[in-house]
Write an enzyme that holds these catalytic residues in place. Sequence first.
Site, PDB file in Angstrom:
ATOM      1  N   SER A 164       0.845  -1.200   0.000  1.00 46.11           N
ATOM      2  CA  SER A 164       0.000   0.000   0.000  1.00 46.11           C
ATOM      3  C   SER A 164       0.878   1.246   0.000  1.00 46.11           C
ATOM      4  O   SER A 164       2.075   1.165   0.281  1.00 46.11           O
ATOM      5  CB  SER A 164      -0.862  -0.020   1.267  1.00 46.11           C
ATOM      6  OG  SER A 164      -1.368   1.255   1.561  1.00 46.11           O
ATOM      7  N   TYR A 177      -2.918  -0.621  10.109  1.00 46.93           N
ATOM      8  CA  TYR A 177      -2.869  -0.896   8.663  1.00 46.93           C
ATOM      9  C   TYR A 177      -1.460  -0.630   8.122  1.00 46.93           C
ATOM     10  O   TYR A 177      -0.897  -1.445   7.382  1.00 46.93           O
ATOM     11  CB  TYR A 177      -3.897  -0.029   7.951  1.00 46.93           C
ATOM     12  CG  TYR A 177      -4.031  -0.312   6.470  1.00 46.93           C
ATOM     13  CD1 TYR A 177      -4.720  -1.426   6.009  1.00 46.93           C
ATOM     14  CD2 TYR A 177      -3.476   0.553   5.521  1.00 46.93           C
ATOM     15  CE1 TYR A 177      -4.849  -1.677   4.637  1.00 46.93           C
ATOM     16  CE2 TYR A 177      -3.603   0.307   4.158  1.00 46.93           C
ATOM     17  CZ  TYR A 177      -4.295  -0.801   3.724  1.00 46.93           C
ATOM     18  OH  TYR A 177      -4.412  -1.053   2.382  1.00 46.93           O
ATOM     19  N   LYS A 181       1.157  -3.240   6.400  1.00 41.88           N
ATOM     20  CA  LYS A 181       1.626  -3.113   5.016  1.00 41.88           C
ATOM     21  C   LYS A 181       3.143  -2.901   4.938  1.00 41.88           C
ATOM     22  O   LYS A 181       3.792  -3.358   3.990  1.00 41.88           O
ATOM     23  CB  LYS A 181       0.872  -1.985   4.309  1.00 41.88           C
ATOM     24  CG  LYS A 181      -0.622  -2.283   4.124  1.00 41.88           C
ATOM     25  CD  LYS A 181      -0.849  -3.527   3.270  1.00 41.88           C
ATOM     26  CE  LYS A 181      -2.309  -3.785   2.973  1.00 41.88           C
ATOM     27  NZ  LYS A 181      -2.512  -4.951   2.092  1.00 41.88           N
TER      28      LYS A 181
HETATM   29  P1  NAP Z   1     -12.109  -4.807  -0.616  1.00 39.79           P
HETATM   30  O1  NAP Z   1     -12.873  -4.410  -1.814  1.00 39.79           O
HETATM   31  O2  NAP Z   1     -12.630  -4.483   0.742  1.00 39.79           O
HETATM   32  O3  NAP Z   1     -11.818  -6.380  -0.723  1.00 39.79           O
HETATM   33  C1  NAP Z   1     -11.151  -7.041   0.305  1.00 39.79           C
HETATM   34  C2  NAP Z   1     -10.979  -8.485  -0.090  1.00 39.79           C
HETATM   35  O4  NAP Z   1     -10.321  -9.181   0.974  1.00 39.79           O
HETATM   36  C3  NAP Z   1     -12.318  -9.171  -0.309  1.00 39.79           C
HETATM   37  O5  NAP Z   1     -12.186 -10.078  -1.372  1.00 39.79           O
HETATM   38  C4  NAP Z   1     -12.533  -9.915   0.997  1.00 39.79           C
HETATM   39  O6  NAP Z   1     -13.295 -11.062   0.775  1.00 39.79           O
HETATM   40  C5  NAP Z   1     -11.096 -10.317   1.340  1.00 39.79           C
HETATM   41  N1  NAP Z   1     -10.921 -10.613   2.759  1.00 39.79           N
HETATM   42  C6  NAP Z   1     -10.979  -9.736   3.790  1.00 39.79           C
HETATM   43  N2  NAP Z   1     -10.779 -10.385   4.958  1.00 39.79           N
HETATM   44  C7  NAP Z   1     -10.585 -11.698   4.645  1.00 39.79           C
HETATM   45  C8  NAP Z   1     -10.334 -12.858   5.411  1.00 39.79           C
HETATM   46  N3  NAP Z   1     -10.226 -12.824   6.753  1.00 39.79           N
HETATM   47  N4  NAP Z   1     -10.182 -14.035   4.766  1.00 39.79           N
HETATM   48  C9  NAP Z   1     -10.284 -14.093   3.421  1.00 39.79           C
HETATM   49  N5  NAP Z   1     -10.528 -13.030   2.636  1.00 39.79           N
HETATM   50  C10 NAP Z   1     -10.669 -11.837   3.244  1.00 39.79           C
HETATM   51  O7  NAP Z   1     -10.640  -4.186  -0.646  1.00 39.79           O
HETATM   52  P2  NAP Z   1      -9.658  -3.869  -1.843  1.00 39.79           P
HETATM   53  O8  NAP Z   1      -9.578  -2.401  -1.964  1.00 39.79           O
HETATM   54  O9  NAP Z   1      -9.962  -4.709  -3.012  1.00 39.79           O
HETATM   55  O10 NAP Z   1      -8.302  -4.349  -1.181  1.00 39.79           O
HETATM   56  C11 NAP Z   1      -7.564  -5.472  -1.630  1.00 39.79           C
HETATM   57  C12 NAP Z   1      -6.142  -5.364  -1.093  1.00 39.79           C
HETATM   58  O11 NAP Z   1      -5.547  -4.177  -1.634  1.00 39.79           O
HETATM   59  C13 NAP Z   1      -6.061  -5.196   0.420  1.00 39.79           C
HETATM   60  O12 NAP Z   1      -4.928  -5.852   0.908  1.00 39.79           O
HETATM   61  C14 NAP Z   1      -5.902  -3.700   0.621  1.00 39.79           C
HETATM   62  O13 NAP Z   1      -5.236  -3.406   1.827  1.00 39.79           O
HETATM   63  C15 NAP Z   1      -5.043  -3.372  -0.587  1.00 39.79           C
HETATM   64  N6  NAP Z   1      -5.083  -1.966  -0.998  1.00 39.79           N
HETATM   65  C16 NAP Z   1      -6.227  -1.362  -1.406  1.00 39.79           C
HETATM   66  C17 NAP Z   1      -6.190  -0.035  -1.811  1.00 39.79           C
HETATM   67  C18 NAP Z   1      -7.407   0.698  -2.305  1.00 39.79           C
HETATM   68  O14 NAP Z   1      -7.314   1.902  -2.565  1.00 39.79           O
HETATM   69  N7  NAP Z   1      -8.549   0.068  -2.463  1.00 39.79           N
HETATM   70  C19 NAP Z   1      -4.992   0.671  -1.781  1.00 39.79           C
HETATM   71  C20 NAP Z   1      -3.838   0.023  -1.348  1.00 39.79           C
HETATM   72  C21 NAP Z   1      -3.890  -1.291  -0.972  1.00 39.79           C
HETATM   73  P3  NAP Z   1     -14.634 -11.518   1.568  1.00 39.79           P
HETATM   74  O15 NAP Z   1     -15.227 -10.332   2.239  1.00 39.79           O
HETATM   75  O16 NAP Z   1     -15.431 -12.113   0.464  1.00 39.79           O
HETATM   76  O17 NAP Z   1     -14.130 -12.544   2.546  1.00 39.79           O
END
Ligand code: NAP
Length: 275
Positions: A164, A177, A181
């Site tokens: 991140s 967080y 990360k």
């Molecule tokens: P999101 O839309 O909230 O999706 C999160 C994903 O993680 C979902 O598929 C959820 O699946 C899964 N998940 C959460 N807890 C889990 C658990 N205990 N076991 C298994 N699966 C789990 O978030 P996103 O934005 O796509 O984020 C994906 C990754 O990118 C994360 O690591 C986040 O920190 C990183 N990230 C995101 C951003 C951003 O701007 N969006 C920026 C930097 C980094 P279920 O709910 O179906 O279990």
Amino acid sequence: MGAYWSGEEALGKGGRNSAGEAMFSLAGKVALVTGGSRGLGRGIALALARAGADVAVASRNRAALEEVAGEIRELGRRSVAVVADVSRVDGAKRMVKETTSALGKLDIVVNAAGVNQRCPSLEVTEELWDFILDTNLKGTFFVCQAAAAVMREEGGGSIINIASLLSGVGIPTLAPYAASKAGVVGLTRVLAAEWGPLGIRVNCIAPGYFRTDMTKGLFSDPDWYARLKRQVPLGREGYPEDLAGAAVFLASDASRYVTGQVIYVDGGFIASREK
Ligand code: NAP
């Protein structure tokens, strides 16, 4: 050209002239994407499938996973939905086990499962700390460990962890967080050093601000959104499709000499921060 320059000795005859589309092809490869039910994980799972891979998607939500697995099958690839909680070591290991049982092997892992919750540091509880660290850091490590045990037997593989902006900058109310990360980047470097001799590459993609469920609250604030657009040199937020190129690059032979790296896919946000 002599063997010294051509790399033929180390890479074989095919290694030298393999630039171009074939280098980015994932045909015949099997991938596991944790967090594949939605958001960035779903986007990456579809990108890997479009590049030719069969893809297992894993998370806690069967209905959402089955939908993504269906989309992958529509692309002509095999797919399986693995329902497991990555924050538990047995869940993390099961993601790998069920992928190999259903799809026969494992070449690529993307650790995209993650959670976040903003909270002033003076109010962070042990429960909140464990919730975020267990999912983002412990889960990532134990998926890596289970995957590497399989990849070692198969002669190698590529692991992509999702870091991140918070791996590189401090933003208030995000202590657990950011710790998770920054930890992901640290463990990626260690694993790259440790598993390079096994043919296993380990890298990170560090996304900037992307529109997903995780960031819905932020994007619903017009002032925050206007400020973000001013802070991002490319002038906009990211969409899951914006990660496709970096993910396919790191998963494929195109990055065969790249390991232990963090690729920021953030529209220039980190590069333009005042130091
Ligand atoms: P999101 O839309 O909230 O999706 C999160 C994903 O993680 C979902 O598929 C959820 O699946 C899964 N998940 C959460 N807890 C889990 C658990 N205990 N076991 C298994 N699966 C789990 O978030 P996103 O934005 O796509 O984020 C994906 C990754 O990118 C994360 O690591 C986040 O920190 C990183 N990230 C995101 C951003 C951003 O701007 N969006 C920026 C930097 C980094 P279920 O709910 O179906 O279990």
